[in-house]
Design a protein around this motif. Structure first.
Motif, PDB file in Angstrom:
ATOM      1  N   TYR A   1       0.797  -1.112   0.053  1.00  0.00           N
ATOM      2  CA  TYR A   1      -0.025   0.059   0.053  1.00  0.00           C
ATOM      3  C   TYR A   1       0.739   1.363  -0.180  1.00  0.00           C
ATOM      4  N   SER A   2       0.255   2.361  -0.290  1.00  0.00           N
ATOM      5  CA  SER A   2       1.194   3.838  -0.347  1.00  0.00           C
ATOM      6  C   SER A   2      -0.205   4.816  -0.116  1.00  0.00           C
ATOM      7  N   ASN A   3       0.460   5.654   0.388  1.00  0.00           N
ATOM      8  CA  ASN A   3      -0.167   7.173   0.470  1.00  0.00           C
ATOM      9  C   ASN A   3       0.227   8.065  -0.523  1.00  0.00           C
ATOM     10  N   SER A   4       1.365   7.979  -1.162  1.00  0.00           N
ATOM     11  CA  SER A   4       2.052   8.827  -2.077  1.00  0.00           C
ATOM     12  C   SER A   4       2.091   8.246  -3.478  1.00  0.00           C
TER      13      SER A   4
ATOM     14  N   SER B   1       0.431   2.753  10.196  1.00  0.00           N
ATOM     15  CA  SER B   1       0.717   4.001  10.863  1.00  0.00           C
ATOM     16  C   SER B   1       1.979   4.514  10.270  1.00  0.00           C
ATOM     17  N   THR B   2       2.652   3.755   9.540  1.00  0.00           N
ATOM     18  CA  THR B   2       3.962   4.360   8.856  1.00  0.00           C
ATOM     19  C   THR B   2       3.564   4.939   7.274  1.00  0.00           C
ATOM     20  N   LEU B   3       2.219   4.670   7.006  1.00  0.00           N
ATOM     21  CA  LEU B   3       2.083   4.932   5.487  1.00  0.00           C
ATOM     22  C   LEU B   3       2.642   6.400   5.239  1.00  0.00           C
ATOM     23  N   ASP B   4       2.360   7.355   6.086  1.00  0.00           N
ATOM     24  CA  ASP B   4       2.749   8.762   5.671  1.00  0.00           C
ATOM     25  C   ASP B   4       4.042   8.949   5.453  1.00  0.00           C
ATOM     26  N   ASP B   5       4.903   8.231   6.322  1.00  0.00           N
ATOM     27  CA  ASP B   5       6.536   8.398   6.310  1.00  0.00           C
ATOM     28  C   ASP B   5       7.260   7.514   5.489  1.00  0.00           C
TER      29      ASP B   5
END
Length: 266
Positions: A116-119, A186-190
């Motif tokens: 998965y990715s948020n970016s 919880s690490t997805l933004d980092d």
């Protein structure tokens, strides 16, 4: 003499009451099945099995856990009758590491691990030096690395319990962040990408079939199972639990509730 006789009668009566109370308590315990589970989807699937067990005269008590260590500890010490949160390789590794006398009584479902990715929207957008989050427990880290290798991002050694030290080729110089499986979302933004177990993805509103950039194939060997103490494998309530979780009703629930993101394994 009469006092002595009366004392004997009272003693016998007290023992009889104690025995009856003990039998009553034991009978109640024999009809209560205590199972530890991850909140999603395991506890939800157990809830679907509850009515089936009630028809057989059993009460199902579900305790939820947010980690992969405590449920096996609680099963081994007798606090639980069973747990339902893990796949076979993880159980085998725990037994090997801690010496617990545990086995499993039922295969229930497969949760395909996803990237998965948020970016980014596609894996070919991963850049040189990007950070990648993976679970830090041995079996799930190996599973994550194999999925990344299958997508061509890295190459790894052959073997079951591989770690980041077993990466043989890392053409994009990816930086690996190893964290507890429950904390990976919880690490997805980092990080650029994160490899997340389906139960934890669902907990944060991610659907593997819709949101993952890549997921494991449906023939994954990581079937989620119901673990029990080996000595209890022939226990009637364990047999009842197995029957309920491998029923047509539970299969239908899994198929309809999770729409392909979780697949029945029976």
């Amino acid at each position: 003499m009469k006092l002595k006789k009366l004392a004997k009668v009272l003693l016998v009566s007290t023992l009889a009451v104690g025995l009856l109370t003990g039998c009553s308590s034991g009978s109640k315990d024999d009809k209560t099945i205590k199972v530890g589970a991850s909140p999603t989807p395991h506890a939800e699937i157990l809830e679907a099995a509850k009515p089936l067990l009630e028809k057989e005269g059993y009460k199902l008590e579900v305790s939820t856990y947010d980690d992969y260590v405590l449920p096996n500890d609680a099963l081994a010490d007798g606090s639980l009758d069973a747990n339902y949160f893990q796949h076979i390789p993880y159980l085998e590794e725990t037994v090997k590491e801690k010496g617990y006398d545990l086995t499993y009584c039922a295969k229930v479902h497969i949760e395909p691990m996803g990237i998965y990715s948020n970016s980014i929207k596609k894996l070919d957008e991963v850049k040189n030096g990007d950070k990648v989050a993976v679970p830090n427990d041995s079996t799930n880290e190996a599973r994550a690395l194999k999925l990344l290798a299958k997508q061509g991002l890295i190459e790894v050694k052959d073997g079951e319990l591989i770690t980041v030290k077993d990466i043989t080729k890392n053409p994009k110089n990816l930086k690996f962040v190893e964290v507890d499986a429950a904390q990976v979302p919880s690490t997805l933004d980092d990080v650029a990408i994160a490899v997340i177990n389906t139960n934890y993805a669902l907990n944060v509103g991610l659907n593997p079939t819709k949101d993952a950039l890549a997921i494991e194939s449906s023939d994954s060997p990581y079937v989620n199972i119901v673990a029990i103490r080996t000595e209890e494998k022939d226990n009637d309530k364990i047999k009842a639990l197995t029957k309920a979780l491998n029923s047509d009703e539970v299969k239908k629930f899994i198929e309809e509730k999770y729409d392909g993101s979780i697949v029945p394994a029976f």
